[in-house]
Every structure is written in structure tokens, then in C-alpha cells.
Design an enzyme around this catalytic site. Structure first.
Site, short mmCIF file in Angstrom:
data_model
loop_
_atom_site.label_atom_id
_atom_site.label_comp_id
_atom_site.label_asym_id
_atom_site.label_seq_id
_atom_site.Cartn_x
_atom_site.Cartn_y
_atom_site.Cartn_z
N LYS A 261 39.06 53.12 26.43
CA LYS A 261 38.99 51.83 27.10
C LYS A 261 38.12 50.90 26.27
O LYS A 261 36.95 51.20 26.00
CB LYS A 261 38.39 51.98 28.51
CG LYS A 261 38.09 50.64 29.21
CD LYS A 261 37.56 50.81 30.63
CE LYS A 261 37.10 49.47 31.21
NZ LYS A 261 36.56 49.60 32.59
N ASP A 266 33.53 42.77 30.43
CA ASP A 266 34.15 42.87 31.75
C ASP A 266 33.39 42.00 32.75
O ASP A 266 32.38 42.41 33.32
CB ASP A 266 34.16 44.33 32.22
CG ASP A 266 34.84 44.48 33.59
OD1 ASP A 266 35.50 43.51 34.02
OD2 ASP A 266 34.70 45.55 34.20
N LYS A 273 32.53 39.74 39.09
CA LYS A 273 31.39 40.57 39.46
C LYS A 273 30.23 39.68 39.88
O LYS A 273 30.03 38.62 39.30
CB LYS A 273 30.93 41.41 38.25
CG LYS A 273 31.84 42.56 37.90
CD LYS A 273 31.26 43.34 36.71
CE LYS A 273 32.23 44.40 36.22
NZ LYS A 273 32.45 45.49 37.18
N ASP A 284 31.56 47.89 28.11
CA ASP A 284 32.82 48.36 28.69
C ASP A 284 33.86 48.74 27.63
O ASP A 284 34.99 49.07 27.96
CB ASP A 284 33.36 47.30 29.66
CG ASP A 284 34.04 47.90 30.86
OD1 ASP A 284 33.78 49.08 31.16
OD2 ASP A 284 34.84 47.20 31.50
N ASP A 343 39.05 43.35 38.82
CA ASP A 343 37.93 44.10 38.24
C ASP A 343 38.30 45.57 37.99
O ASP A 343 37.56 46.30 37.34
CB ASP A 343 36.70 44.00 39.16
CG ASP A 343 35.41 44.34 38.43
OD1 ASP A 343 35.44 44.46 37.18
OD2 ASP A 343 34.38 44.50 39.11
N GLU A 345 40.32 46.71 35.89
CA GLU A 345 41.14 46.35 34.72
C GLU A 345 41.29 47.50 33.72
O GLU A 345 42.27 47.56 32.99
CB GLU A 345 40.53 45.13 34.01
CG GLU A 345 39.38 45.42 33.03
CD GLU A 345 38.14 46.03 33.67
OE1 GLU A 345 37.97 45.89 34.90
OE2 GLU A 345 37.36 46.67 32.96
N ARG A 347 41.93 50.65 34.02
CA ARG A 347 43.10 51.51 34.24
C ARG A 347 44.39 50.83 33.78
O ARG A 347 45.36 51.49 33.43
CB ARG A 347 43.15 51.93 35.72
CG ARG A 347 43.27 50.81 36.68
CD ARG A 347 42.90 51.23 38.11
NE ARG A 347 41.45 51.37 38.29
CZ ARG A 347 40.86 51.74 39.42
NH1 ARG A 347 41.59 52.03 40.49
NH2 ARG A 347 39.55 51.84 39.49
N1 BES Z 1 33.70 48.51 33.94
C1 BES Z 1 33.67 48.75 35.34
C2 BES Z 1 32.99 50.06 35.71
C3 BES Z 1 31.54 50.23 35.34
C4 BES Z 1 30.56 50.08 36.31
C5 BES Z 1 31.15 50.62 34.08
C6 BES Z 1 29.24 50.26 36.01
C7 BES Z 1 29.82 50.79 33.77
C8 BES Z 1 28.86 50.63 34.73
C9 BES Z 1 35.09 48.76 35.90
O1 BES Z 1 36.01 47.97 35.23
C10 BES Z 1 35.04 48.28 37.30
O2 BES Z 1 34.68 47.16 37.49
N2 BES Z 1 35.42 49.13 38.24
C11 BES Z 1 35.44 48.78 39.62
C12 BES Z 1 36.72 49.31 40.22
C13 BES Z 1 36.98 48.83 41.62
C14 BES Z 1 37.24 47.34 41.64
C15 BES Z 1 38.19 49.58 42.15
C16 BES Z 1 34.23 49.42 40.27
O3 BES Z 1 33.88 50.54 39.92
O4 BES Z 1 33.61 48.76 41.11
ZN ZN Z 2 35.62 47.61 33.26
MN MN Z 3 35.98 45.96 35.89
#
Ligand code: BES
Ligand code: ZN
Ligand code: MN
Length: 499
Positions: A261, A266, A273, A284, A343, A345, A347
Site C-alpha cells: 500500500k 492519507d 480525517k 501510509d 478513508d 482507500e 483496500r
Molecule cells: N491509513 C489508514 C489506517 C491507519 C490508521 C494507518 C492509523 C496508520 C495509523 C486507513 O486508510 C484508514 O483510514 N482506515 C480507516 C478504515 C475505515 C474508514 C473503515 C480506519 O481504520 O479508520
Molecule cells: Zn490509509
Molecule cells: Mn484512510
């Protein structure tokens, strides 16, 4: 860059600025580890007493400096803690002790490490810990980081098996230098590292190491139908890239695909966010950095296996051209996804890359991603989660990670959690499902894109990829290069098993 070498000279006679020895915690106080003999002699047998008077206990992470007495060539002795006294020290204790020494001695030109090493594995651990502990990211500071990293690290090893020791130090250099490259990529500010510049760095480094690097730009991605990468990248002025890095070996009997990834920033996109959650989101792309580092390391180690790295690079930004919650994207290969939350993204870009990787029929696909905050909730900041479509592969990766000093935990992919992503969507899948078990839901989403018959594993490194606290052992602040060693060990084991 810190130079690494090995020497069979005695600790007393080697010309260096500082000499590092190991101490441990015994039942009756501090214990001198093997390697301290010559130093203790120069202290007339009083080294333990001197150190304990200075407050040393032998605990892990401890570093105590003493000026050298006559009889030692080095001006300074640094005693580092190895933890509980043992017959033979754990490789991770050696890596940490060497890392602490290298950090403590930043600014020193030449450092000799007289830590307890007998086997080539132990030499490698000390060399790797030292190299990783020397890492400093000074790109944006007026005077670097104030102190230059240690200039030269010399690992002292016995004359017996010195050829193996030399090879071990070379291995450590290949792995450690590539890990430090991954750390640089992660630490680089997101206004400098975007999909295009990341791809250019991969191309240049690939050329340097004789690897084939192909880059699909936004035009090629559009032509190919990579709807995940395009959908995530469309809100940004920096368009997405898919980078393929291929290492092939003439005697290879297996082909591995590593997918990373690579969200260079992000923001969350339209599902922005909140403040407090985006300051570190340059990290990210740590999965892509780890994959790239692992492929280059495999090449430098000359492993008899084919390894293809796929870097799914995009920047996730909100704008008038950004993907909206409610949009439907067509992933490479044809499956459609309703984007309920922009968010989620990672996947989407990984789905494109996993389908593309699968077309080449690799024996195994392993993806690495800072995928979910849920994984950080579940496992904390120092451990990655391992999921797979084969329990054997999952448990294998967990065990290999432990061998190389990476903390991980095997996790399930419960079939019932899939429902939340298929019900109430107008597409084949939604990019979000149940909130509970979010890390597993993300894993289940990716599993949908793995071609029939291919073994696949997913490493969610959201916790350990980026270290925000004070440095410890050989881990600095910022990018850590999480998962690189696990990937390299997996490639190495595959190469040796099929040889
Ligand atoms: N890049 C984030 C996940 C992340 C969180 C990485 C903290 C490093 C530290 C990812 O893209 C994300 O935002 N995931 C969301 C998914 C949700 C919207 C289903 C999450 O984990 O809140
Ligand atoms: Zn992310
Ligand atoms: Mn994200």
C-alpha cells in the site's frame, strides 16, 4: 552512511574511538558478558564494580560510558545492557544492545563492538542492530541531526569462522541499508514524496541494483482499467502510479509477489480525517516502501527465488474532483466497489494491485499495508497482524517474523464478517462493513481479489510502521521499516526450501 566491517583483532588492540561491551543482570548484580575479558583486564578486574558504581544494572536499553584506562586503544568504553544474564543471548537482545550503542555514540567516528557473538547469526544480529541504530533522518534540518551518525562500526568476532562472520556482516548491510532506505521514504515529507517522485526513486534505485522497474502512469492506468488507484487518486493534483519491480534468479523454482500500500498521504479524502488523525499520515506508504526494500534486499542477497514487488501509489485528497462517498469504482479485472467511506482507500488501491499481481500466477502473494486503525486498537503500536487464506501460511509468517525480531500476531478472517460488505450495496462489494473487527473486515475485502488457487497473506502494519515515541533499541522515531525483515526471510526460506 555508516560503514560496517568485521575484525578478529582483540578488543584491547583495535584502534577505535569507542569500544562497546555487553553487561547483563545477574541474581547478585551486574554480570560481564563474554567479550568483556580484555576490557576487564585493563580495569584490573574491576569493570563490574566500576560500572555498578556508575549505576549500571545490565538492563536492556541501558548505556553507561566510562573513560578507558591505559591498555586499551579506544578512548571510551560503553557498556550496554543485554537484560537477564544467559548462556547465549537472544538475537533480539543483541540487535537492541548494538542499536542502543550506535544511537548513544552518534557523532563518533569509529566504534568497535565487543558484544557476545559466537555464531554467524549473532554477528549478523549485532551488525544489523548497529546499522539500524545508526539511522538518522536529517534531510530537513539545517545541520542534519546535530550529530553525524557513527561513521564506522566494526564487529569483533573470533578468528574461528571469520569467513562466515564476514558474510554475516554483508548480509546485515544488505538488509539494514535497504531498511534504512525504506525509513527515508516514510520520513520524507508528503509534499516531496508523491506517487510520481516515489516511482522515480524506485526507478533510479532499481537501475542502480539491476532490477527491472516498470511504471504505469495515470494514462496507462486508465487504459488498463485500474479503477481503484484512479478513484483514490482522482482528488489529488498528484496522479497515481502502479510500479512493478522484478527480481528474477536463473535457478528460481518459485515466484513471490509482494504488494505494498503506497498512499503517499492519507487525508481521508471527502471522508476527511479529523485533526489529530492526519499529522502522521505520510506514513501510509510504508507498505510500498517495505516491499520495495525487500525486493532490493533479495537481489543484493542473490536469493534463488523470483520476487516481484507491486507498489500501489496514490495520494488520497479531498477536492472537487475527489471520489465521493457513494461513487462506484471498477477494480482492475471488473469487480465493482461502492465507496461508502473514502478513508477506506488502502483496500481499493491494493485490490487493483492484487488482481494484477495474480495475473502472473505467483506461488504466493503477500500484501503489506498500514490498513486499519482497528489493527492498532487490537495489537498496539509494535505488532502487525497477519491474516491469510491459508492457516499454514499465516502461522508460518508469524513464526518467521519472530525469528527476525518483528512482533506479529496471527488473526482470523471470519466468513460472517463478509456480509456487511455485500448487503446494502448496489455494487459487488462496499469498501466498508461492520465497524467491529475492522481489521479483519479489511482483510476479508482484500481476499475477494485474490485469484483462485493462489496462497495469499496480508500484513497490517498500521501499528508498527511509524514510531512516534522516543527511540528504543534499534528503532528510531518515525519510519521503522516494519515487515521488511519478515518479507526477506520468507523469500530466503522459499529460495532454500526449493533449491
Ligand atoms: N491509513 C489508514 C489506517 C491507519 C490508521 C494507518 C492509523 C496508520 C495509523 C486507513 O486508510 C484508514 O483510514 N482506515 C480507516 C478504515 C475505515 C474508514 C473503515 C480506519 O481504520 O479508520
Ligand atoms: Zn490509509
Ligand atoms: Mn484512510
Amino acid at each position: 552512511m555508516t560503514a560496517l566491517s568485521v575484525s578478529t583483532s582483540s578488543a584491547a588492540s583495535l584502534r577505535a574511538d569507542a569500544l562497546v561491551v555487553g553487561v547483563a543482570k545477574g541474581p547478585k548484580g551486574i554480570v560481564l558478558a563474554p567479550g568483556t575479558e580484555a576490557v576487564n583486564e585493563a580495569f584490573e578486574g574491576k569493570l563490574a564494580e566500576v560500572l555498578s558504581t556508575l549505576g549500571a544494572t545490565g538492563a536492556e536499553g541501558e548505556a553507561v560510558k566510562v573513560p578507558s584506562p591505559a591498555g586499551l586503544k579506544a578512548a571510551l568504553v560503553l557498556a550496554v545492557g543485554l537484560g537477564e544474564a544467559e548462556e547465549g543471548y537472544a538475537l533480539e537482545a543483541l540487535r537492541c544492545a548494538a542499536g542502543v550503542a550506535a544511537r548513544t555514540l552518534a557523532g563518533t567516528k569509529k566504534v568497535a563492538l565487543a558484544l557476545p557473538v559466537e555464531s554467524a547469526e549473532e554477528v549478523e544480529a549485532v551488525a544489523l542492530g548497529g546499522l539500524l541504530g545508526s539511522y538518522a533522518f536529517g534531510t530537513y534540518k539545517a545541520n542534519g541531526n546535530g550529530k553525524e551518525p557513527v561513521g564506522e562500526l566494526v564487529v569483533l568476532a573470533a578468528r574461528k569462522g571469520s569467513k562466515d562472520a564476514k558474510a554475516a556482516v554483508e548480509r546485515a548491510a544488505a538488509i539494514g541499508e535497504e531498511m534504512n532506505r525504506a525509513r527515508d521514504l516514510v520520513n520524507t515529507a508528503p509534499n516531496d514524496l508523491n506517487p510520481k517522485s516515489f516511482a522515480a526513486i524506485a526507478q533510479a534505485a532499481g537501475k542502480e541494483h539491476g532490477l527491472k522497474v516498470e511504471v504505469l502512469d495515470e494514462k496507462a492506468l486508465t487504459k488498463g482499467g485500474f479503477g481503484g488507484l484512479l478513484g483514490v487518486g482522482t482528488g489529488s493534483v498528484n496522479p497515481p502510479r502502479l510500479v512493478k519491480v522484478a527480481y528474477t534468479h536463473p535457478k528460481a523454482k518459485a515466484t513471490l509477489a509482494f504488494v505494498g500500500k503506497g498512499i503517499t498521504y492519507d487525508s481521508g479524502g471527502i471522508s476527511l480525517k479529523p485533526a489529530g488523525h492526519n499529522e502522521t499520515m505520510k506514513c501510509d506508504m510504508a507498505g510500498a516502501a517495505a516491499v520495495f526494500a525487500a525486493v532490493v534486499a533479495a537481489k543484493r542477497l542473490g536469493l534463488a527465488v523470483n520476487v516481484t514487488g507491486w507498489l500501489a501509489l496514490a495520494e488520497n485528497m479531498p477536492s472537487g474532483s475527489a471520489t465521493r462517498p457513494g461513487d462506484v469504482l471498477r477494480i482492475y479485472g471488473g469487480k465493482t466497489v461502492e465507496v461508502l467511506n473514502t478513508d477506506a482507500e488502502g483496500r481499493l488501491v491494493l485490490a487493483d494491485a492484487i488482481v494484477r499481481a495474480g495475473e502472473e500466477n505467483p506461488d504466493v502473494i503477500i500484501d503489506v499495508a498500514t490498513l486499519t486503525g482497528a489493527m492498532v486498537m487490537a495489537l498496539g503500536n509494535r505488532m502487525f497482524g497477519v491474516m491469510a487464506n491459508s492457516d499454514e501460511l499465516r502461522d508460518d509468517l508469524h513464526a518467521l517474523a519472530g525469528e527476525v525480531g518483528e512482533q506479529s500476531w496471527p488473526l482470523p478472517l471470519p466468513a460472517d464478517l463478509r456480509k456487511g460488505m455485500t448487503e446494502s450495496t448496489i455494487a459487488d462489494l462496499a469498501n466498508m462493513g461492520d465497524r467491529m473487527g475492522g481489521g479483519l473486515v479489511a482483510g476479508l475485502f482484500l481476499k475477494e481479489f485474490v485469484a483462485e488457487g493462489i496462497d495469499w497473506a496480508h500484513l497490517d502494519i498500521a501499528g508498527p510502521a511509524f514510531h512516534e515515541g522516543a527511540p528504543f533499541g534499534y528503532t528510531p522515531k518515525g519510519g521503522t521499516a516494519s515487515a521488511v525483515r519478515t518479507l526477506v526471510r520468507f523469500a530466503e526460506r522459499t529460495a532454500n526450501a526449493k533449491a
